[in-house]
Design an enzyme around this catalytic site. Structure first.
Site, PDB file in Angstrom:
ATOM      1  N   LYS A  67       0.868  -1.176   0.000  1.00 48.66           N
ATOM      2  CA  LYS A  67       0.000   0.000   0.000  1.00 48.66           C
ATOM      3  C   LYS A  67       0.900   1.221   0.000  1.00 48.66           C
ATOM      4  CE  LYS A  67      -3.771   2.115   2.531  1.00 48.66           C
ATOM      5  NZ  LYS A  67      -4.719   1.918   3.634  1.00 48.66           N
TER       6      LYS A  67
ATOM      7  N   ARG B 213     -11.056   9.257   2.094  1.00 48.63           N
ATOM      8  CA  ARG B 213     -10.946   9.850   3.429  1.00 48.63           C
ATOM      9  C   ARG B 213     -12.124  10.772   3.693  1.00 48.63           C
ATOM     10  NH1 ARG B 213      -4.377  10.829   3.099  1.00 48.63           N
ATOM     11  NH2 ARG B 213      -3.857   8.609   3.092  1.00 48.63           N
TER      12      ARG B 213
ATOM     13  N   LYS C  29       1.025   9.715   5.763  1.00 47.04           N
ATOM     14  CA  LYS C  29       1.167   8.333   6.248  1.00 47.04           C
ATOM     15  C   LYS C  29       2.479   7.709   5.785  1.00 47.04           C
ATOM     16  CE  LYS C  29      -3.824   7.619   6.734  1.00 47.04           C
ATOM     17  NZ  LYS C  29      -4.963   6.673   6.593  1.00 47.04           N
TER      18      LYS C  29
ATOM     19  N   LYS D 245      -2.116  -1.564  -4.028  1.00 44.52           N
ATOM     20  CA  LYS D 245      -2.976  -0.386  -3.907  1.00 44.52           C
ATOM     21  C   LYS D 245      -2.158   0.885  -3.918  1.00 44.52           C
ATOM     22  CE  LYS D 245      -6.057   1.591  -0.549  1.00 44.52           C
ATOM     23  NZ  LYS D 245      -6.536   1.524   0.802  1.00 44.52           N
TER      24      LYS D 245
HETATM   25  C1  PBG Z   1      -7.474   2.947   5.456  1.00 45.29           C
HETATM   26  C2  PBG Z   1      -7.801   2.808   4.032  1.00 45.29           C
HETATM   27  C3  PBG Z   1      -7.617   3.775   3.045  1.00 45.29           C
HETATM   28  C4  PBG Z   1      -8.176   3.247   1.896  1.00 45.29           C
HETATM   29  C5  PBG Z   1      -8.661   1.972   2.183  1.00 45.29           C
HETATM   30  N1  PBG Z   1      -8.397   1.707   3.522  1.00 45.29           N
HETATM   31  C6  PBG Z   1      -7.116   5.160   3.097  1.00 45.29           C
HETATM   32  C7  PBG Z   1      -5.829   5.492   3.684  1.00 45.29           C
HETATM   33  O1  PBG Z   1      -4.926   4.673   3.841  1.00 45.29           O
HETATM   34  O2  PBG Z   1      -5.714   6.658   4.048  1.00 45.29           O
HETATM   35  C8  PBG Z   1      -8.241   3.982   0.596  1.00 45.29           C
HETATM   36  C9  PBG Z   1      -9.218   3.496  -0.390  1.00 45.29           C
HETATM   37  C10 PBG Z   1      -9.544   4.437  -1.474  1.00 45.29           C
HETATM   38  O3  PBG Z   1      -8.944   5.523  -1.623  1.00 45.29           O
HETATM   39  O4  PBG Z   1     -10.455   4.093  -2.222  1.00 45.29           O
HETATM   40  N2  PBG Z   1      -6.531   2.179   6.030  1.00 45.29           N
END
Ligand code: PBG
Length: 330
Positions: A202, A212, A225, A256
């Site tokens: 990720k 968000r 992050k 992702k």
């Molecule tokens: C949180 C999470 C995020 C997404 C899925 N789970 C956002 C982040 O890490 O800030 C993003 C999914 C999307 O943008 O469609 N852990």
């Protein structure tokens, strides 16, 4: 290199002449089986609230989620994924609402399992960001996201979701060591058949903004992050992340975001031969939706993009387009 002949005896356009012969030599074919539908949850009764930054995406109160799940089941979409918009009053430093057995996700899992049995899989994020007042995926001490302390909470969150009936536990927090610890805890507590889909790769991405907003963590988030999500400059590190998670017991891994990372999907698939899921994230969704709404591109672009994930080697794609596009795929 495979030598196939040369022009003029060889003409690659021959097989492209007719629809039937294009179908005959088609190498990939997207179907509803390849899609996962995310669903946003919100408190209250009879609510269907549009997410401003995501056209055609809504937050549903528990009593209305059947509207979305029905569509997924009848379209033969294999799995849904649940995300809560948590009331600000319930958020705190430690994200304790994550462990409340009456939180939105728990209530949704119970209802869906009861009504739909095993006709559709349920996947749930394991991370604290929808529940923390600072919007981070872990707990904080002196501006540092604590790894091991966070993992202890994530274990409890995973066990709770499993107990409610969640089929696929999907840690999206990027803490080190959590897959192994969650696997051990699940096994010890008689959840040996619960699957783990690790968000192994990720990236700290600019494409998460609309999500968000959808889960209500955008205004809360302090800083970025980058101390736990991956640097998008890196490639080898992604391979190491997957190797580790496989050793720790991941059944499937996620890459992702999606479209900017097709190289990574291909590489992981070729190296590890396990199911790789791609997440076409919220920012990608909104860019494409806006372009379609403005008639800059036509709707078939959605299928083209989703097919690219298949071509790269993804087993499935988590996409906010799933229910919208599944009918077109029949
Ligand atoms: C949180 C999470 C995020 C997404 C899925 N789970 C956002 C982040 O890490 O800030 C993003 C999914 C999307 O943008 O469609 N852990």
């Amino acid at each position: 290199m495979i030598i196939t002949g040369k022009y003029p005896e060889l003409r690659l356009r021959r097989t492209r002449q007719y629809d039937w012969s294009r179908r005959l030599v088609k190498e990939n074919s997207l179907s509803a089986n390849d899609l996962v539908q995310p669903i946003f949850l919100v408190d209250g009764k009879n609510k269907k609230i549009p997410v401003k930054s995501m056209p055609n995406v809504f937050r549903y109160s528990i009593d209305r989620i059947s509207q979305e799940v029905d569509k997924s089941v009848s379209n033969k979409i294999p799995m849904i994924s649940l995300f809560p918009f948590t009331n600000h009053k319930l958020k705190n430093n430690l994200g304790t609402e994550a462990l409340n057995e009456n939180n939105l996700v728990c209530k949704a899992i119970k209802l869906i399992k009861k009504r739909y049995k095993n006709s559709i899989g349920i996947m749930c994020d394991v991370a604290l960001d929808p529940y923390t007042s600072h919007g981070h995926d872990g707990i904080i001490n002196e501006n540092k996201i604590l790894n091991d302390e966070t993992v202890e909470i994530l274990i409890k969150q995973s066990l709770l979701q499993a107990e409610m009936g969640c089929d696929v536990i999907a840690p999206s927090d990027m803490m080190d060591g959590r897959i192994g610890k969650i696997r051990k805890a699940l096994d010890k507590n008689n959840f040996k058949d619960v699957q783990i889909l690790s968000y192994a790769i990720k990236y700290a991405s600019n494409f998460y903004g609309p999500f968000r907003d959808a889960v209500g963590s955008k205004k809360n988030l302090k800083g970025d992050k980058k101390t736990y999500q991956m640097d998008y400059n890196n490639h080898s590190e992604a391979i190491r992340e997957v190797a580790l998670d496989i050793k720790e017991g991941a059944d499937m891994v996620m890459v992702k975001p999606g479209m900017p990372y097709l190289d990574i999907i291909k590489e992981v698939k070729e190296n590890f031969k396990l199911p790789v899921l791609a997440y076409q994230v919220s920012g990608e969704y909104s860019i494409i939706s806006n372009a379609i709404n403005k008639k800059l591109i036509n709707r078939d672009a959605i299928i083209e993009i989703l097919t690219a994930f298949k071509r790269a080697g993804a087993s499935a794609i988590i996409t906010y387009f799933a229910n919208q596009i599944a009918k077109d795929l029949k």
